[in-house]
Scaffold this active site. Structure first.
Site, mmCIF file in Angstrom:
data_model
loop_
_atom_site.group_PDB
_atom_site.id
_atom_site.type_symbol
_atom_site.label_atom_id
_atom_site.label_comp_id
_atom_site.label_asym_id
_atom_site.label_seq_id
_atom_site.Cartn_x
_atom_site.Cartn_y
_atom_site.Cartn_z
ATOM 1 N N HIS A 13 0.867 -1.200 0.000
ATOM 2 C CA HIS A 13 0.000 0.000 0.000
ATOM 3 C C HIS A 13 0.892 1.234 0.000
ATOM 4 O O HIS A 13 1.513 1.561 1.015
ATOM 5 C CB HIS A 13 -0.905 0.021 1.231
ATOM 6 C CG HIS A 13 -1.867 1.168 1.222
ATOM 7 N ND1 HIS A 13 -3.231 1.011 1.291
ATOM 8 C CD2 HIS A 13 -1.675 2.504 1.125
ATOM 9 C CE1 HIS A 13 -3.816 2.181 1.255
ATOM 10 N NE2 HIS A 13 -2.883 3.127 1.147
ATOM 11 N N HIS A 15 1.605 5.407 -1.729
ATOM 12 C CA HIS A 15 1.269 6.577 -2.553
ATOM 13 C C HIS A 15 2.550 7.116 -3.168
ATOM 14 O O HIS A 15 3.477 7.499 -2.449
ATOM 15 C CB HIS A 15 0.602 7.670 -1.700
ATOM 16 C CG HIS A 15 -0.684 7.216 -1.107
ATOM 17 N ND1 HIS A 15 -1.891 7.372 -1.758
ATOM 18 C CD2 HIS A 15 -0.964 6.557 0.048
ATOM 19 C CE1 HIS A 15 -2.858 6.834 -1.011
ATOM 20 N NE2 HIS A 15 -2.318 6.341 0.082
ATOM 21 N N LYS A 106 -9.328 -0.269 -5.857
ATOM 22 C CA LYS A 106 -9.336 0.404 -4.559
ATOM 23 C C LYS A 106 -10.671 1.097 -4.310
ATOM 24 O O LYS A 106 -11.130 1.882 -5.140
ATOM 25 C CB LYS A 106 -8.197 1.433 -4.512
ATOM 26 C CG LYS A 106 -8.143 2.270 -3.245
ATOM 27 C CD LYS A 106 -7.713 1.463 -2.025
ATOM 28 C CE LYS A 106 -7.882 2.231 -0.728
ATOM 29 N NZ LYS A 106 -6.731 3.018 -0.341
ATOM 30 N N HIS A 143 -10.433 1.322 1.777
ATOM 31 C CA HIS A 143 -10.233 2.344 2.801
ATOM 32 C C HIS A 143 -11.460 2.247 3.709
ATOM 33 O O HIS A 143 -12.535 2.713 3.339
ATOM 34 C CB HIS A 143 -10.099 3.745 2.190
ATOM 35 C CG HIS A 143 -9.824 4.787 3.235
ATOM 36 N ND1 HIS A 143 -8.615 5.423 3.348
ATOM 37 C CD2 HIS A 143 -10.590 5.262 4.258
ATOM 38 C CE1 HIS A 143 -8.644 6.258 4.385
ATOM 39 N NE2 HIS A 143 -9.843 6.183 4.947
ATOM 40 N N HIS A 181 -4.517 -0.375 5.842
ATOM 41 C CA HIS A 181 -4.040 0.435 6.981
ATOM 42 C C HIS A 181 -4.966 0.342 8.189
ATOM 43 O O HIS A 181 -5.543 1.332 8.617
ATOM 44 C CB HIS A 181 -3.814 1.898 6.571
ATOM 45 C CG HIS A 181 -4.863 2.528 5.693
ATOM 46 N ND1 HIS A 181 -6.202 2.526 6.013
ATOM 47 C CD2 HIS A 181 -4.782 3.177 4.504
ATOM 48 C CE1 HIS A 181 -6.880 3.144 5.073
ATOM 49 N NE2 HIS A 181 -6.044 3.548 4.129
ATOM 50 N N ASP A 254 1.465 2.721 3.493
ATOM 51 C CA ASP A 254 0.641 3.920 3.284
ATOM 52 C C ASP A 254 1.513 5.169 3.353
ATOM 53 O O ASP A 254 1.048 6.234 3.787
ATOM 54 C CB ASP A 254 -0.511 4.003 4.298
ATOM 55 C CG ASP A 254 -1.591 4.982 3.860
ATOM 56 O OD1 ASP A 254 -1.607 5.371 2.681
ATOM 57 O OD2 ASP A 254 -2.415 5.369 4.716
#
Ligand code: DOR
Ligand code: ZN
Length: 352
Positions: A13, A15, A106, A143, A181, A254
């Protein structure tokens, strides 16, 4: 133990952002991880396989520009699609036909976090899409936070589990779900009670810190992320899940870079940057829990096993040797504040 060699880990995971920001951060992840699941919450979001493949090319170009032939040059981004009310079964079939380049979808509840405005407002209308995902073996990455403004910010994860995920799990038993997360004892219990199609990622920051970090001597927006840090008892539940050896819990940083100016602001962005020291920070957690022998399972085995991918061939060695994290890292024309800025990390890495 002063040295630990493990199968090269993956980050399930991450970004990476885009353009200059992407170029600024890509080497940190590539130096540590063989692969990473790349989040699609760009502006505009990555909603089609064509978008995801184009984004993948930009990541590979940034990697070549920053890493060249050096260590990490073989890093592989694993792409994801951003689920919207318009996602179709044809989109899912295109994911399945992408030769492993796009590997998951996602789910952002609309409004839950950074660039989630285009996300999902109701799950039931997507029933056919979830059925197609189960059929094609495409995992749904969630999420898991309620967006109901009347729900207390610290209860949003447990509320989403009870209000939405229980029903999704029941209706789509064959769907692979990764609750991303996780931050609460309730999320740990939810995964433990489910079968092998349900898993969760856990970040280094949620393992290292409880919500006191946000208020240590003043308001510390560098510790603001979503889902927000929780009470100590929840942190302890996460540490016990991560270090338990249960294959349904695996590493997902994350790591979410934002310019310092956007963090240190009257309305600071959610996200903590950990890619510069990710596996080293997890090693600290596992050492403290007396479970360094379980780090390899969590970081390098459970993720690929769940996704049905081969484990990495190379290795990564962690050596006990303290180093000081920079106060700031370059981030395009700006800087970002990494976790532990100006402070020490206890482990160092080398890759082979
Ligand atoms: O803290 C976070 N930052 N949580 C998210 O869900 C999104 C992420 C980001 O993209 O900045
Ligand atoms: Zn994220």
């Amino acid at each position: 133990m002063d040295e630990l060699t493990i199968t090269r880990p993956d980050d399930w995971h991450l970004h990476l952002r885009d353009a200059d920001a992407l170029e600024a951060v890509i080497a940190d992840t590539a130096a540590r991880f063989g692969r990473a699941i790349v989040m699609p919450n760009l502006k505009p979001p990555v909603t089609s396989v064509a978008d995801a493949l184009a984004y993948r090319e930009r990541i590979l170009a940034a990697l070549a520009a920053r890493v060249g032939e050096g260590p990490g040059a073989d890093f592989q981004p694993l792409m994801t699609l951003y689920l919207t009310g318009q996602t179709s079964t044809a989109d899912i079939e295109a994911v399945a036909a992408s030769s492993g380049k796009v590997v998951a979808v996602k789910l952002y509840p609309a409004g839950a976090t950074t660039n989630s405005e285009a996300g999902v407002t109701a799950l039931d209308p997507l029933d056919e899409v979830f059925t197609a995902m189960a059929r094609c073996g495409v995992p749904l990455l969630v999420h898991g936070e309620s967006t109901d403004p009347s729900v207390d910010v610290f209860d949003r994860e447990s509320s989403f589990i009870a209000g939405s995920l229980d029903r999704l799990r029941e209706r789509h038993a064959a769907l692979k779900i990764v609750l991303e997360h996780i931050t609460t004892a309730e999320a740990v219990a939810w995964v433990r009670e489910a079968g092998p199609n349900t898993a969760a990622t856990i970040t280094a920051h949620h393992l290292l810190h409880n919500r006191n970090a946000i208020f240590q001597g003043g308001l510390r927006s560098d510790f603001y992320c979503l889902p927000v840090l929780k009470r100590e008892r929840h942190r302890q539940a996460l540490v016990s899940a991560a270090t338990s050896g249960d294959p349904r819990f695996f590493l997902g940083t994350d790591s979410a870079p934002h310019p310092r100016s956007a963090k240190h602001s009257a309305c600071g962005c959610a996200g903590i940057y950990t890619a510069h020291a990710a596996i080293e920070l997890y090693a600290e957690v596992f050492e403290e829990a007396g479970a360094l022998d379980r780090l390899e399972g969590f970081a390098s085995h459970h993720g690929p096993d769940f996704y049905g991918l081969p484990r990495n061939a190379g290795t990564l060695t962690l050596t006990r040797s303290a180093w000081t994290v920079a106060e700031a890292l370059p981030f395009g024309g700006e800087v970002l504040t990494p976790l532990r800025a100006g402070e020490q990390v206890r482990w160092k890495i080398s890759v082979s």
